[in-house]
Scaffold this active site. Sequence first.
Site, short mmCIF file in Angstrom:
data_model
loop_
_atom_site.label_atom_id
_atom_site.label_comp_id
_atom_site.label_asym_id
_atom_site.label_seq_id
_atom_site.Cartn_x
_atom_site.Cartn_y
_atom_site.Cartn_z
N ASP A 34 13.87 23.41 2.64
CA ASP A 34 12.44 23.11 2.76
C ASP A 34 11.65 24.39 3.03
O ASP A 34 10.54 24.57 2.53
CB ASP A 34 12.20 22.12 3.91
CG ASP A 34 12.75 20.75 3.58
OD1 ASP A 34 13.31 20.59 2.48
OD2 ASP A 34 12.62 19.85 4.44
N GLU A 36 12.37 27.47 2.11
CA GLU A 36 12.23 28.28 0.89
C GLU A 36 11.17 27.68 -0.02
O GLU A 36 10.38 28.38 -0.64
CB GLU A 36 13.57 28.32 0.15
CG GLU A 36 14.58 29.24 0.79
CD GLU A 36 15.93 29.13 0.11
OE1 GLU A 36 16.27 30.05 -0.65
OE2 GLU A 36 16.62 28.12 0.33
N PHE A 37 11.16 26.32 -0.08
CA PHE A 37 10.16 25.64 -0.90
C PHE A 37 8.76 25.97 -0.39
O PHE A 37 7.88 26.35 -1.16
CB PHE A 37 10.41 24.12 -0.84
CG PHE A 37 9.52 23.34 -1.76
CD1 PHE A 37 9.92 23.05 -3.05
CD2 PHE A 37 8.27 22.88 -1.33
CE1 PHE A 37 9.09 22.33 -3.91
CE2 PHE A 37 7.44 22.17 -2.18
CZ PHE A 37 7.86 21.89 -3.47
N ASP A 38 8.57 25.84 0.92
CA ASP A 38 7.26 26.10 1.51
C ASP A 38 6.79 27.53 1.29
O ASP A 38 5.61 27.78 1.07
CB ASP A 38 7.27 25.80 3.01
CG ASP A 38 7.28 24.30 3.27
OD1 ASP A 38 6.95 23.56 2.32
OD2 ASP A 38 7.62 23.89 4.39
N SER A 83 0.20 -9.39 -16.26
CA SER A 83 1.07 -9.77 -15.15
C SER A 83 2.20 -10.62 -15.72
O SER A 83 2.20 -10.97 -16.89
CB SER A 83 0.28 -10.53 -14.09
OG SER A 83 -0.28 -11.66 -14.67
N LEU A 84 3.17 -10.92 -14.89
CA LEU A 84 4.34 -11.66 -15.36
C LEU A 84 4.21 -13.11 -14.93
O LEU A 84 3.66 -13.41 -13.88
CB LEU A 84 5.60 -11.09 -14.72
CG LEU A 84 5.98 -9.68 -15.13
CD1 LEU A 84 6.99 -9.10 -14.15
CD2 LEU A 84 6.54 -9.68 -16.54
N LYS A 114 12.29 -6.30 -9.27
CA LYS A 114 10.85 -6.45 -9.21
C LYS A 114 10.38 -5.79 -7.91
O LYS A 114 10.53 -6.34 -6.83
CB LYS A 114 10.46 -7.93 -9.23
CG LYS A 114 8.96 -8.13 -9.34
CD LYS A 114 8.62 -9.58 -9.66
CE LYS A 114 7.15 -9.74 -9.99
NZ LYS A 114 6.26 -9.31 -8.93
N ASP A 116 8.21 -4.41 -4.95
CA ASP A 116 7.09 -5.02 -4.24
C ASP A 116 6.14 -3.93 -3.76
O ASP A 116 6.20 -3.49 -2.62
CB ASP A 116 7.63 -5.83 -3.05
CG ASP A 116 6.63 -6.85 -2.57
OD1 ASP A 116 5.60 -7.03 -3.26
OD2 ASP A 116 6.87 -7.45 -1.52
N ARG A 135 -4.22 -1.27 -11.36
CA ARG A 135 -4.24 -2.37 -12.30
C ARG A 135 -5.65 -2.97 -12.41
O ARG A 135 -6.10 -3.31 -13.50
CB ARG A 135 -3.25 -3.45 -11.83
CG ARG A 135 -3.22 -4.64 -12.71
CD ARG A 135 -1.98 -5.46 -12.46
NE ARG A 135 -1.97 -6.57 -13.39
CZ ARG A 135 -2.59 -7.71 -13.19
NH1 ARG A 135 -3.25 -7.90 -12.08
NH2 ARG A 135 -2.56 -8.66 -14.08
N GLU A 171 5.44 1.14 -10.33
CA GLU A 171 5.02 0.63 -9.04
C GLU A 171 5.02 1.76 -8.02
O GLU A 171 5.99 2.52 -7.95
CB GLU A 171 6.03 -0.45 -8.63
CG GLU A 171 5.52 -1.46 -7.68
CD GLU A 171 4.77 -2.62 -8.34
OE1 GLU A 171 4.42 -2.55 -9.54
OE2 GLU A 171 4.52 -3.60 -7.62
S1 IVH Z 1 6.75 -5.38 -16.12
C1 IVH Z 1 3.90 -7.14 -18.96
N1 IVH Z 1 8.64 -4.72 -14.45
O1 IVH Z 1 4.96 -7.18 -11.06
C2 IVH Z 1 4.68 -6.96 -17.79
N2 IVH Z 1 6.56 -5.40 -13.56
O2 IVH Z 1 3.18 -9.71 -12.20
C3 IVH Z 1 4.33 -5.75 -17.07
N3 IVH Z 1 6.43 -5.32 -11.12
O3 IVH Z 1 1.79 -6.08 -11.77
C4 IVH Z 1 5.05 -5.63 -15.83
N4 IVH Z 1 8.47 -4.60 -10.79
O4 IVH Z 1 3.23 -4.42 -10.67
C5 IVH Z 1 7.38 -5.16 -14.58
N5 IVH Z 1 10.41 -4.08 -13.11
C6 IVH Z 1 9.16 -4.50 -13.23
C7 IVH Z 1 8.31 -4.73 -12.13
C8 IVH Z 1 7.01 -5.19 -12.33
C9 IVH Z 1 7.34 -4.96 -10.21
C10 IVH Z 1 5.08 -5.82 -10.79
C11 IVH Z 1 3.99 -5.18 -11.57
C12 IVH Z 1 3.11 -6.25 -12.12
C13 IVH Z 1 3.66 -7.48 -11.48
C14 IVH Z 1 3.76 -8.54 -12.54
#
Ligand code: IVH
Length: 672
Positions: A34, A36-38, A83-84, A114, A116, A135, A171
């Site tokens: 760290d 050296e980086f700094d 969104s999914l 997925k 969070d 988003r 994310e």
């Molecule tokens: S794909 C068209 N992959 O979940 C689909 N989303 O409701 C685009 N999220 O707003 C999203 N992990 O922020 C995708 N491996 C993943 C994800 C992911 C988290 C979130 C993302 C999105 C929400 C979908």
Amino acid sequence: MDPEQARARIVALWKELEEHNHRYYVLADPIISDQEFDLRLKELERLEKEWPQFASANSPTQRVGGDITKEFATVPHRYPMLSLSNSYSQEEVAEFVARVEKEIGRTTYVMELKYDGVAISLSYMDGELVRGVTRGDGEKGDDITANVRTVRSIPLHLRGDFPKELEARGEILFMRAQFDRLNAARAERGEELYANPRNTAAGSLKQQDPKDVAKRGLDNFIYTLQGDQLPARSHFENMQAANRWGFKTPDVKRRFIERTDNVEGIMAFIAHWDAARHALEMDIDGIVIKVDDLDVQAELGMTAKSPRWAIAYKFQAEQAITRLNDVVYQVGRTGAITPVAELEPVLLAGTTVKRASLHNADQIAKLDLRIGDQVKVEKGGEIIPKIVGVEMDGRPADVPPVDFPHTCPECGTPLVRYEGEAQHYCPNEHACPPQIIGRIEHFVGRKMMAIDGLGGETVAELVRRGLIHNVADLYDLTKEKLLELGKGWGEKSAGQVVDGIAASRAIPFEQVLFAIGIRHVGETVAKKIARAVLSMDKLRAMSKDELIVLDEVGEVIAQSILDFFAVEGNRVIVERLRECGVQMEVDPASIQLVGDKLKGKTFVVSGVFRNFSRDSIKASIESNGGKVSGSISSKTSFVLAGADMGPAKRTKAETLKVSVIDEDEYMRMINE
Ligand code: IVH
């Protein structure tokens, strides 16, 4: 060094620092220390200052924070951010697969975690990060580029065979360890803890000062690419390409991403992570299943909001059933009463749970709780588990509902509930022990009076043993008095406390204002108020209308300041602190530029002011970038007139057509 040499060195340092950054934050495989980086970063900072023509928005120096963003611009997404659709059972996932196969036959699926956190869209042009956008509503979001640059695992320059134009989506989140570190630091400073990593990530990204964002230590995973020139027609392969370009993508070896062509493979992935997720270094709230082939994706298309080629499987928040042994009531520094459920210890999501938060009286009534109930506890994203329901079977008939107390459990004072608030309060500010202790603990905290050697335990002991009753009493403590306490106190510890208290007399007024604990006046607000108003006396004399004009001060804070000074006890304490030598004014020498709203403007100050002395109003003008001059001339921008301005000056101002403004107008100018 000539310009060419400087440019070459700057570019070399960029490359080197970004390489080390990538090794550290993406590959977790650093090869330099760290320090050296700094050292190299400092060299780059110095060169960029010396040769500003070679500085760049994507320089590694921006990782620690660029310019402040006043307001985030709203920008449209080139490709909508969808969104999914969610599912909560394996049957629904099987139905998704069946629907896909009915339409296009057998195909390959990618399963991913997925994450969070907070979705982000990153635009790259010629391999350079040009924009980071939230988003928003899916069509347009906030441009938070300066904040995004501070996220070390987001590459500022891509490497290798990247396409000319690219959008990488992913994310932004906190790793749990980093989140715990942030909260540990807050606990030490006596600040309220962040509730969960996701909300804290969202809040962090909305900070106006990227330097604050940089300090938080956010992380990122990329989960999709958009663009016309992607290297493959397979999502999985594109993710591997993204990894080669420098992005942090799901780790194949750790099964963060996997491919299968059958529903059993999907279920196996779900089963694996349903069990293994608790041991992960970050929070996930489910699994995402996507069709791998981009052409098949296009064929399947989408519904109004979400793609038909993907589905999220959301984990059930883990629940356990246990006995409610008791409800206890905690009294906080502000007098807020928090009910806490005491539970028969039970294992939940990998930890033993003994307590759960019950928030307030309404929550208890809604759950219709009885002591002895079998309650359902759930651990969602929050750190503290919550009670989500009661098992009605087996509840004995004759147990009365939990009754929220009418008086303070600590001091017996009748509780009050302010209009529009869910919480009950004990109004006995000056005699209720936990409130006294809490206020003193706050006062001595590191960001307040920074009194070393006085932790929470010690403060509680001093209060319990009658040595102190309020923050002003601290200044009457002597080494002898502390030594008389006996056990646990020695020359060294007593000396440290007394020295710490003595040193706190030099703490700047900004911090004093935060330390005295006016409700709703946090660190930032205190700083803003102190710099605008300049002294405790002026603050105390201000009316609500005058307060509201201040930056960051609204109805609630203004009222809270008035309420504070309306209490005689508070006024006495402030006076005693002043007599003890605590700073009650902003030190004029410390006034740095708080803004440049008055840049290029010259003021002549005349007359008597309500909120300012002549000197402090001059200091205020200068701290906002303006100039003060002694006599009116054609170069004067404004005459700032208080009461009793002489008629000669007024006539001169009128003749020279210089605007005459009053104190209120001045306040509006600097607080606009
Ligand atoms: S794909 C068209 N992959 O979940 C689909 N989303 O409701 C685009 N999220 O707003 C999203 N992990 O922020 C995708 N491996 C993943 C994800 C992911 C988290 C979130 C993302 C999105 C929400 C979908």
